[in-house]
Design a protein around this motif. Structure first.
Motif, PDB file in Angstrom:
ATOM      1  N   SER A   1      36.759  -0.135 -18.768  1.00 54.00           N
ATOM      2  CA  SER A   1      37.855  -1.306 -19.013  1.00 54.00           C
ATOM      3  C   SER A   1      39.180   0.081 -18.715  1.00 54.00           C
ATOM      4  O   SER A   1      39.102   1.044 -19.625  1.00 54.00           O
ATOM      5  N   ILE A   2      39.909  -1.440 -19.140  1.00 53.26           N
ATOM      6  CA  ILE A   2      41.631  -0.117 -19.912  1.00 53.26           C
ATOM      7  C   ILE A   2      41.515   1.003 -20.977  1.00 53.26           C
ATOM      8  O   ILE A   2      41.790   1.307 -21.018  1.00 53.26           O
ATOM      9  N   LEU A   3      40.887  -0.163 -22.006  1.00 53.13           N
ATOM     10  CA  LEU A   3      40.708   0.173 -23.491  1.00 53.13           C
ATOM     11  C   LEU A   3      39.743   1.351 -23.360  1.00 53.13           C
ATOM     12  O   LEU A   3      39.909   2.623 -23.657  1.00 53.13           O
ATOM     13  N   ASP A   4      38.644   1.632 -22.212  1.00 54.72           N
ATOM     14  CA  ASP A   4      37.969   2.738 -22.455  1.00 54.72           C
ATOM     15  C   ASP A   4      38.558   3.583 -21.279  1.00 54.72           C
ATOM     16  O   ASP A   4      38.273   5.070 -22.070  1.00 54.72           O
ATOM     17  N   ASN A   5      39.642   3.730 -20.249  1.00 53.19           N
ATOM     18  CA  ASN A   5      40.062   4.185 -20.272  1.00 53.19           C
ATOM     19  C   ASN A   5      41.237   4.993 -20.731  1.00 53.19           C
ATOM     20  O   ASN A   5      41.504   6.171 -20.987  1.00 53.19           O
ATOM     21  N   ALA A   6      42.033   3.861 -21.578  1.00 50.53           N
ATOM     22  CA  ALA A   6      43.689   4.292 -22.756  1.00 50.53           C
ATOM     23  C   ALA A   6      42.187   5.620 -23.769  1.00 50.53           C
ATOM     24  O   ALA A   6      43.790   6.425 -23.709  1.00 50.53           O
TER      25      ALA A   6
ATOM     26  N   LEU B   1      46.920  -1.243 -25.675  1.00 53.02           N
ATOM     27  CA  LEU B   1      47.191  -2.149 -26.155  1.00 53.02           C
ATOM     28  C   LEU B   1      48.755  -2.255 -25.300  1.00 53.02           C
ATOM     29  O   LEU B   1      49.425  -3.261 -24.230  1.00 53.02           O
ATOM     30  N   PHE B   2      49.344  -0.928 -25.199  1.00 56.59           N
ATOM     31  CA  PHE B   2      50.499  -0.703 -24.890  1.00 56.59           C
ATOM     32  C   PHE B   2      50.269  -0.902 -23.207  1.00 56.59           C
ATOM     33  O   PHE B   2      51.573  -2.133 -22.568  1.00 56.59           O
ATOM     34  N   ILE B   3      49.704   0.063 -22.763  1.00 58.41           N
ATOM     35  CA  ILE B   3      49.778  -0.274 -21.091  1.00 58.41           C
ATOM     36  C   ILE B   3      49.390  -1.579 -20.832  1.00 58.41           C
ATOM     37  O   ILE B   3      49.713  -2.437 -19.611  1.00 58.41           O
ATOM     38  N   VAL B   4      47.923  -2.748 -21.217  1.00 57.89           N
ATOM     39  CA  VAL B   4      47.937  -4.213 -20.874  1.00 57.89           C
ATOM     40  C   VAL B   4      49.238  -4.936 -21.423  1.00 57.89           C
ATOM     41  O   VAL B   4      49.725  -5.635 -20.721  1.00 57.89           O
ATOM     42  N   ASP B   5      50.133  -4.661 -22.770  1.00 57.78           N
ATOM     43  CA  ASP B   5      51.169  -5.446 -22.431  1.00 57.78           C
ATOM     44  C   ASP B   5      52.378  -5.242 -21.663  1.00 57.78           C
ATOM     45  O   ASP B   5      52.858  -6.429 -21.000  1.00 57.78           O
TER      46      ASP B   5
ATOM     47  N   MET C   1      46.704 -13.947 -17.531  1.00 56.02           N
ATOM     48  CA  MET C   1      46.892 -12.582 -18.717  1.00 56.02           C
ATOM     49  C   MET C   1      45.432 -11.453 -18.324  1.00 56.02           C
ATOM     50  O   MET C   1      44.092 -11.414 -17.930  1.00 56.02           O
ATOM     51  N   ILE C   2      46.859 -10.168 -17.788  1.00 59.66           N
ATOM     52  CA  ILE C   2      45.631  -8.842 -18.242  1.00 59.66           C
ATOM     53  C   ILE C   2      45.318  -8.930 -19.618  1.00 59.66           C
ATOM     54  O   ILE C   2      45.853  -9.109 -21.018  1.00 59.66           O
ATOM     55  N   ASN C   3      44.282  -8.347 -19.853  1.00 58.00           N
ATOM     56  CA  ASN C   3      43.512  -8.058 -21.634  1.00 58.00           C
ATOM     57  C   ASN C   3      42.444  -7.035 -21.311  1.00 58.00           C
ATOM     58  O   ASN C   3      42.836  -6.010 -20.050  1.00 58.00           O
ATOM     59  N   THR C   4      42.293  -5.692 -21.694  1.00 60.42           N
ATOM     60  CA  THR C   4      41.978  -4.792 -22.190  1.00 60.42           C
ATOM     61  C   THR C   4      40.651  -4.329 -21.776  1.00 60.42           C
ATOM     62  O   THR C   4      39.906  -3.364 -21.688  1.00 60.42           O
ATOM     63  N   TYR C   5      39.925  -5.804 -21.692  1.00 61.49           N
ATOM     64  CA  TYR C   5      38.372  -5.408 -21.380  1.00 61.49           C
ATOM     65  C   TYR C   5      38.907  -6.066 -19.376  1.00 61.49           C
ATOM     66  O   TYR C   5      37.385  -5.209 -19.002  1.00 61.49           O
ATOM     67  N   PHE C   6      39.565  -6.493 -18.747  1.00 60.46           N
ATOM     68  CA  PHE C   6      40.126  -5.776 -17.261  1.00 60.46           C
ATOM     69  C   PHE C   6      40.069  -4.123 -17.165  1.00 60.46           C
ATOM     70  O   PHE C   6      40.261  -3.369 -17.124  1.00 60.46           O
ATOM     71  N   SER C   7      39.152  -3.826 -15.692  1.00 58.78           N
ATOM     72  CA  SER C   7      39.391  -2.705 -15.069  1.00 58.78           C
ATOM     73  C   SER C   7      40.455  -2.443 -14.379  1.00 58.78           C
ATOM     74  O   SER C   7      41.270  -3.296 -13.848  1.00 58.78           O
ATOM     75  N   PRO C   8      40.671  -1.305 -14.539  1.00 59.86           N
ATOM     76  CA  PRO C   8      41.835  -1.134 -12.820  1.00 59.86           C
ATOM     77  C   PRO C   8      41.825  -1.252 -11.487  1.00 59.86           C
ATOM     78  O   PRO C   8      42.230  -2.055 -11.313  1.00 59.86           O
TER      79      PRO C   8
END
Length: 237
Positions: A34-39, A47-51, A1-8
């Motif tokens: 991270s995806i969170l930082d990018n978002a 969180l939406f992008i990760v879901d 499962m991907i989480n918000t700390y994964f990078s693209p």
């Protein structure tokens, strides 16, 4: 499962098919943030992008409750980005593959695919246009009216109310055209010894598009539509 700390970069390394979601949001696949930082830096809901990314891994088990926690602006933004992506990327790629099949040799299959997809594209574009000109603006204005007491568009809401309700009531129709054509091509392939070289490519593109549209429809039909109806019921417009 991907989480918000994964990078693209990490996400694409796991599954290159995830790239199309990142592209929709203008997130560079080579980013090590991270995806969170990018978002956050682009004013997206991380969180939406990760879901959404995780949803593509388990599309058969998609549960719209996963997306019910998100507000209307986030949902509408995703749907609009997806419309643009389908029209500018997915559909032209499928059309190009169909052209390649047709150019290999003169055959009934190529002619059938061209005609089918021409009509499918036309119907889909009309559907998208209706949503972007009427449903999405209505949803956003309704959201602001209900949650922020914004009455500046009350006239628009009242004028569009019946049209929107009729559209939503007819919205949940079986969207199986892509699946049907995919199954027909699989049957054609099994019955023909000389398979056209581009047929496998087309089948994969149709499969990917079908999965994408399934998630899109789930969020649209079972989340956004329900939120609109809920607010209309509460506000009694």
């Amino acid at each position: 499962m991907i989480n918000t700390y994964f990078s693209p970069r990490q996400i694409v390394d796991v599954d290159r098919n995830s790239e199309h979601i990142l592209n929709r949001y203008g997130i560079a696949k080579t980013s090590n943030k991270s995806i969170l930082d990018n978002a956050f830096s682009n004013n997206f809901n991380g969180l939406f992008i990760v879901d959404l990314l995780n949803c593509f891994y388990e599309v058969e088990n998609i549960a719209h409750t996963e997306f019910e926690k998100y507000e209307i602006p986030t949902l509408v933004d995703y749907l609009k980005r997806s419309h643009k992506y389908y029209i500018s990327k997915r559909i032209p790629e499928i059309e190009q593959t169909i052209d390649n099949i047709t150019s290999q040799e003169s055959n009934i299959l190529g002619s059938f695919l061209k005609n089918f997809f021409k009509q499918y594209k036309y119907d889909l574009q009309r559907h998208f246009d209706t949503e972007e000109k009427n449903i999405f603006p209505f949803a956003l204005k309704l959201y602001n009216y209900h949650y922020f007491d914004d009455v500046s568009h009350i006239k628009f809401l009242k004028e569009k109310h019946n049209f929107v309700m009729k559209f939503l009531d007819n919205h949940k129709k079986e969207k199986s055209e892509l699946k049907k054509i995919e199954q027909s091509l699989i049957e054609y392939k099994s019955k023909n010894v000389t398979t056209l070289s581009y047929l496998d490519i087309l089948l994969q593109k149709l499969k990917n598009f079908h999965v994408d549209m399934k998630i899109h429809s789930e969020i649209e039909d079972n989340v956004l539509d329900n939120k609109i109806k809920y607010i209309l019921k509460k506000s009694r417009l």
